[in-house]
Design a protein around this motif. Structure first.
Motif, PDB file in Angstrom:
ATOM      1  N   ALA A 105      30.547 -43.480 -14.490  1.00 25.79           N
ATOM      2  CA  ALA A 105      31.684 -44.346 -14.802  1.00 25.79           C
ATOM      3  C   ALA A 105      32.965 -43.522 -14.805  1.00 25.79           C
ATOM      4  O   ALA A 105      33.035 -42.466 -15.427  1.00 25.79           O
ATOM      5  N   SER A 106      33.970 -44.002 -14.110  1.00 26.26           N
ATOM      6  CA  SER A 106      35.247 -43.294 -14.073  1.00 26.26           C
ATOM      7  C   SER A 106      36.054 -43.599 -15.337  1.00 26.26           C
ATOM      8  O   SER A 106      35.859 -44.634 -15.980  1.00 26.26           O
ATOM      9  N   GLY A 107      36.961 -42.700 -15.674  1.00 18.73           N
ATOM     10  CA  GLY A 107      37.830 -42.884 -16.832  1.00 18.73           C
ATOM     11  C   GLY A 107      39.194 -43.407 -16.448  1.00 18.73           C
ATOM     12  O   GLY A 107      40.192 -43.094 -17.104  1.00 18.73           O
ATOM     13  N   PHE A 108      39.247 -44.221 -15.377  1.00 22.93           N
ATOM     14  CA  PHE A 108      40.531 -44.705 -14.873  1.00 22.93           C
ATOM     15  C   PHE A 108      41.256 -45.544 -15.921  1.00 22.93           C
ATOM     16  O   PHE A 108      42.486 -45.465 -16.072  1.00 22.93           O
ATOM     17  N   ALA A 109      40.517 -46.373 -16.646  1.00 20.67           N
ATOM     18  CA  ALA A 109      41.147 -47.247 -17.635  1.00 20.67           C
ATOM     19  C   ALA A 109      41.845 -46.425 -18.716  1.00 20.67           C
ATOM     20  O   ALA A 109      42.996 -46.702 -19.092  1.00 20.67           O
ATOM     21  N   ARG A 110      41.156 -45.413 -19.228  1.00 18.44           N
ATOM     22  CA  ARG A 110      41.763 -44.552 -20.258  1.00 18.44           C
ATOM     23  C   ARG A 110      42.971 -43.815 -19.692  1.00 18.44           C
ATOM     24  O   ARG A 110      44.002 -43.684 -20.366  1.00 18.44           O
ATOM     25  N   TYR A 111      42.864 -43.349 -18.463  1.00 21.63           N
ATOM     26  CA  TYR A 111      43.957 -42.614 -17.829  1.00 21.63           C
ATOM     27  C   TYR A 111      45.218 -43.482 -17.750  1.00 21.63           C
ATOM     28  O   TYR A 111      46.304 -43.057 -18.137  1.00 21.63           O
ATOM     29  N   ILE A 112      45.056 -44.714 -17.271  1.00 20.62           N
ATOM     30  CA  ILE A 112      46.208 -45.607 -17.126  1.00 20.62           C
ATOM     31  C   ILE A 112      46.785 -45.962 -18.485  1.00 20.62           C
ATOM     32  O   ILE A 112      48.011 -45.939 -18.689  1.00 20.62           O
ATOM     33  N   THR A 113      45.922 -46.288 -19.434  1.00 19.73           N
ATOM     34  CA  THR A 113      46.406 -46.673 -20.766  1.00 19.73           C
ATOM     35  C   THR A 113      47.149 -45.532 -21.443  1.00 19.73           C
ATOM     36  O   THR A 113      48.230 -45.736 -22.023  1.00 19.73           O
ATOM     37  N   ASN A 114      46.602 -44.336 -21.389  1.00 21.07           N
ATOM     38  CA  ASN A 114      47.256 -43.210 -22.051  1.00 21.07           C
ATOM     39  C   ASN A 114      48.621 -42.910 -21.430  1.00 21.07           C
ATOM     40  O   ASN A 114      49.576 -42.567 -22.139  1.00 21.07           O
ATOM     41  N   ILE A 115      48.723 -43.025 -20.099  1.00 25.15           N
ATOM     42  CA  ILE A 115      50.013 -42.820 -19.447  1.00 25.15           C
ATOM     43  C   ILE A 115      51.003 -43.905 -19.874  1.00 25.15           C
ATOM     44  O   ILE A 115      52.175 -43.625 -20.173  1.00 25.15           O
ATOM     45  N   ARG A 116      50.541 -45.155 -19.928  1.00 26.55           N
ATOM     46  CA  ARG A 116      51.421 -46.252 -20.314  1.00 26.55           C
ATOM     47  C   ARG A 116      51.917 -46.097 -21.756  1.00 26.55           C
ATOM     48  O   ARG A 116      53.086 -46.346 -22.050  1.00 26.55           O
ATOM     49  N   VAL A 117      51.011 -45.728 -22.656  1.00 28.89           N
ATOM     50  CA  VAL A 117      51.411 -45.553 -24.057  1.00 28.89           C
ATOM     51  C   VAL A 117      52.431 -44.431 -24.187  1.00 28.89           C
ATOM     52  O   VAL A 117      53.453 -44.560 -24.871  1.00 28.89           O
TER      53      VAL A 117
ATOM     54  N   LEU B 128      36.637 -55.161 -22.282  1.00 26.02           N
ATOM     55  CA  LEU B 128      37.804 -54.370 -21.901  1.00 26.02           C
ATOM     56  C   LEU B 128      37.851 -53.064 -22.689  1.00 26.02           C
ATOM     57  O   LEU B 128      38.198 -52.011 -22.145  1.00 26.02           O
ATOM     58  N   MET B 129      37.514 -53.123 -23.961  1.00 24.37           N
ATOM     59  CA  MET B 129      37.484 -51.901 -24.766  1.00 24.37           C
ATOM     60  C   MET B 129      36.390 -50.954 -24.282  1.00 24.37           C
ATOM     61  O   MET B 129      36.537 -49.731 -24.348  1.00 24.37           O
ATOM     62  N   GLU B 130      35.282 -51.505 -23.790  1.00 22.36           N
ATOM     63  CA  GLU B 130      34.218 -50.670 -23.237  1.00 22.36           C
ATOM     64  C   GLU B 130      34.708 -49.936 -21.991  1.00 22.36           C
ATOM     65  O   GLU B 130      34.363 -48.772 -21.773  1.00 22.36           O
ATOM     66  N   TYR B 131      35.491 -50.585 -21.176  1.00 20.19           N
ATOM     67  CA  TYR B 131      36.052 -49.916 -19.992  1.00 20.19           C
ATOM     68  C   TYR B 131      36.951 -48.760 -20.410  1.00 20.19           C
ATOM     69  O   TYR B 131      36.964 -47.709 -19.761  1.00 20.19           O
ATOM     70  N   TYR B 132      37.717 -48.937 -21.472  1.00 24.21           N
ATOM     71  CA  TYR B 132      38.572 -47.844 -21.945  1.00 24.21           C
ATOM     72  C   TYR B 132      37.730 -46.653 -22.393  1.00 24.21           C
ATOM     73  O   TYR B 132      38.129 -45.502 -22.252  1.00 24.21           O
ATOM     74  N   GLN B 133      36.532 -46.936 -22.912  1.00 25.01           N
ATOM     75  CA  GLN B 133      35.627 -45.878 -23.366  1.00 25.01           C
ATOM     76  C   GLN B 133      34.692 -45.418 -22.254  1.00 25.01           C
ATOM     77  O   GLN B 133      33.724 -44.704 -22.518  1.00 25.01           O
ATOM     78  N   ALA B 134      34.972 -45.811 -21.005  1.00 21.82           N
ATOM     79  CA  ALA B 134      34.184 -45.433 -19.828  1.00 21.82           C
ATOM     80  C   ALA B 134      32.748 -45.965 -19.900  1.00 21.82           C
ATOM     81  O   ALA B 134      31.834 -45.379 -19.328  1.00 21.82           O
ATOM     82  N   GLN B 135      32.556 -47.073 -20.605  1.00 17.25           N
ATOM     83  CA  GLN B 135      31.270 -47.775 -20.581  1.00 17.25           C
ATOM     84  C   GLN B 135      31.414 -48.953 -19.610  1.00 17.25           C
ATOM     85  O   GLN B 135      31.370 -50.117 -19.990  1.00 17.25           O
ATOM     86  N   ASN B 136      31.560 -48.607 -18.336  1.00 17.95           N
ATOM     87  CA  ASN B 136      31.901 -49.604 -17.321  1.00 17.95           C
ATOM     88  C   ASN B 136      30.682 -50.412 -16.879  1.00 17.95           C
ATOM     89  O   ASN B 136      29.542 -50.147 -17.289  1.00 17.95           O
ATOM     90  N   GLU B 137      30.924 -51.360 -15.991  1.00 13.17           N
ATOM     91  CA  GLU B 137      29.862 -52.221 -15.471  1.00 13.17           C
ATOM     92  C   GLU B 137      28.780 -51.405 -14.769  1.00 13.17           C
ATOM     93  O   GLU B 137      27.617 -51.824 -14.723  1.00 13.17           O
TER      94      GLU B 137
END
Length: 553
Positions: A85-97, A58-67
């Motif tokens: 790899a898209s940066g969708f995970a980081r985008y969502i997390t940063n907005i949520r924080v 999951l942390m890799e997805y946040y760093q755009a090291q996706n599958e």
């Protein structure tokens, strides 16, 4: 009845297990450091083998090291192989924080009976000093970041050796966990933190810390985690330290009851989006490097390559002709922008007739449905936004001039999740504050004899979602509320005003008091004749008083 399990599960079935043991069993080992470690080690082993892989992915997805980074791509090695790899995970997390904790948590001290103002003021002073020295707003943001990514987060209240000042630290969720009792209340019995020390990759030692409600036990082992069947034989007990927090000081926060991240259920959609984007990138690159097919005859031809003996003479074959290793071919320079071709005559094998072949030059490419690709990727993007309750600011309907009601509907889903997450976060804050207040009570920083739970109940954490501001509307609201006598107190109006000025209600009140004191001091100097203006002010004062009396004031 046998329960069927999912065959192709992304994560281990045990990857998100919550640890529990009976209280009766814990009471038999809590005062025996090695027995406590033996039990803790079983959970450490499970945590490393079964839970940490999920957390790290999951942390890799946040760093755009996706599958997509493990995608094999086309079997043809000559084809492009982009892994975008898209940066969708980081985008969502940063907005949520930012939405959840972009505005710092405000702690209000509530004294219901109003009888012990001294106690409330002391708690307020201690809490403010603690939040300032420990930089709790930043720690809270990092905790929310871990919650958004992994679904769980940990902080640790501690005191440095030789000091009495409380500190707060965020703990990496891949190196810590809490073990609870098996009751409905699920009270924490002990917590574990483990980490490595050493110089880079040399002289590594695995450090273990076990926290209970009254002690900290430290251990270490050389060369990493013990792998023996009897872990106590490979670990060294370094010592025990008393704790005065009244509870386990390492606290677990949950993002939801399932302890899942904000975008974890949408990993398949993210993988599909990555593959669609990578496929398009490969198509574009292959299109630019497309193979060229030439039909026709070049005026200038190369000489064939003959087989030669050791003396450099051509080798003659059985047919009496020199053996050709490479036939003659057109001289094609890839840097040329123009090619000169001419028709040539070809004799058919069936009837020997001749026919003229017209020259041609073209690239071999495949057709790609760009419109369908755009529709597909937009569908995936919208699905991710929808199911993660993350507003899509690129949506043409998400206009900056939309009404407040329209914007509320856009954020309605986010607010439902935020309410749940806020309630769960307050549970963690309750544990943190309980540890702090218990410690302050132990060192007599809080006056009197107190019940810690009652003290915690006096503190009300207030969350203010960080949304786009409309200062004009807020100012008009303050004017409307202030125009109705007795409706709101000055304290309430100042708290609303804080959204515009950024100055807290208490700080604003202090500024007004300071300004009033300064004006009184100036007036006193004028009355004492400190300046010529003061004499004029003193002379005009009675006349002003008479005017007020005549007006009936």
């Amino acid at each position: 009845m046998q329960v069927k399990t999912i065959e192709h599960r992304r994560f281990d079935e045990e990857a998100n297990r919550e640890y529990k043991i009976p209280v009766s069993f814990f009471n038999t080992i809590r005062n025996d450091p090695m027995s406590l470690y033996d039990t803790a080690y079983k959970f450490i082993r499970h945590h490393i083998d079964r839970e940490v892989p999920r957390l790290k992915e999951l942390m890799e997805y946040y760093q755009a090291q996706n599958e997509i980074k493990r995608w094999s791509g086309s079997p043809n090695p000559m084809n492009a192989h982009n892994q975008v790899a898209s940066g969708f995970a980081r985008y969502i997390t940063n907005i949520r924080v930012g939405y959840f904790l972009g505005n710092d948590i405000q702690y209000k001290i509530v004294d219901d009976d109003g009888q012990d103002k001294t106690l409330a003021d002391k708690i307020k002073e201690l809490l403010k000093g603690y939040n300032d020295s420990s930089d709790t707003p930043y720690v809270d943001e990092m905790l929310k970041k871990d919650l958004s990514i992994t679904g769980r987060a940990y902080d640790l209240v501690y005191v440095n050796e030789g000091e009495t000042t409380l500190n707060l630290a965020k703990v990496d969720p891949t190196t810590a966990f809490v073990v609870y009792d098996d009751s409905i209340k699920a009270r924490p019995l002990f917590a574990v933190r483990y980490y490595q020390t050493g110089v880079l990759d040399e002289q590594l030692q695995e450090q273990y810390e076990i926290y209970t409600d009254n002690a900290l036990y430290r251990y270490h082992s050389d060369g990493g985690v013990p792998e023996t069947n009897s872990p106590e034989q490979a670990v060294v007990f370094d010592g025990e330290e008393p704790l005065f927090f009244g509870r386990v000081p390492l606290t677990e926060y949950k993002n939801n009851d399932e302890r899942t991240g904000d975008w974890e259920p949408e990993l398949d959609q993210m993988d599909a989006l990555d593959k669609a984007i990578s496929t398009m990138a490969n198509f574009q690159e292959d299109f630019n490097d497309a193979a060229m097919v030439i039909t026709g005859k070049f005026a200038d031809m190369t000489d064939p390559v003959y087989a030669l003996d050791k003396d450099g003479n051509r080798i003659i074959g059985k047919d009496g002709k020199p053996i050709i290793l490479e036939p003659a071919h057109p001289r094609i320079n890839s840097h040329n922008r123009m090619f000169y071709l001419k028709p040539y005559v070809m004799q058919t094998a069936l009837n020997g007739e001749r026919q003229i072949v017209s020259p041609s030059l073209q690239y071999v490419t495949k057709q790609y449905d760009s419109a369908g690709w755009s529709t597909y990727t937009n569908f995936l993007i919208n699905e991710i936004h929808k199911y993660t309750n993350t507003p899509n600011v690129n949506d043409p309907n998400f206009a900056s001039n939309a009404s407040g009601v329209a914007m509320s509907y856009k954020l309605w889903g986010s607010d439902q999740e935020r309410k749940i997450q806020e309630s769960l976060y307050k549970r963690g804050l309750h544990a943190r504050l309980s540890a702090c207040l218990s410690y302050w009570d132990k060192i007599n920083a809080i006056p009197g004899t107190n019940n810690v739970e009652d003290l915690v109940g006096m503190i009300d954490p207030n969350f203010d979602p960080n949304l786009p501001k409309n200062d004009d509307a807020t100012a008009q609201l303050i004017q409307t509320l202030a125009s109705v006598p007795g409706l709101n107190s000055l304290q309430t109006l100042r708290e609303i005003e804080e959204k515009i000025t950024g100055v807290t209600a208490d700080a604003e009140e202090q500024r007004i008091d300071d300004q009033r004191e300064h004006e009184l001091q100036q007036a006193s100097e004028y009355d004492n004749g400190a300046t010529g203006i003061g004499n004029v002010f003193a002379t005009n004062q009675p006349a002003e008083t008479d005017k007020q009396q005549q007006s009936g004031d």
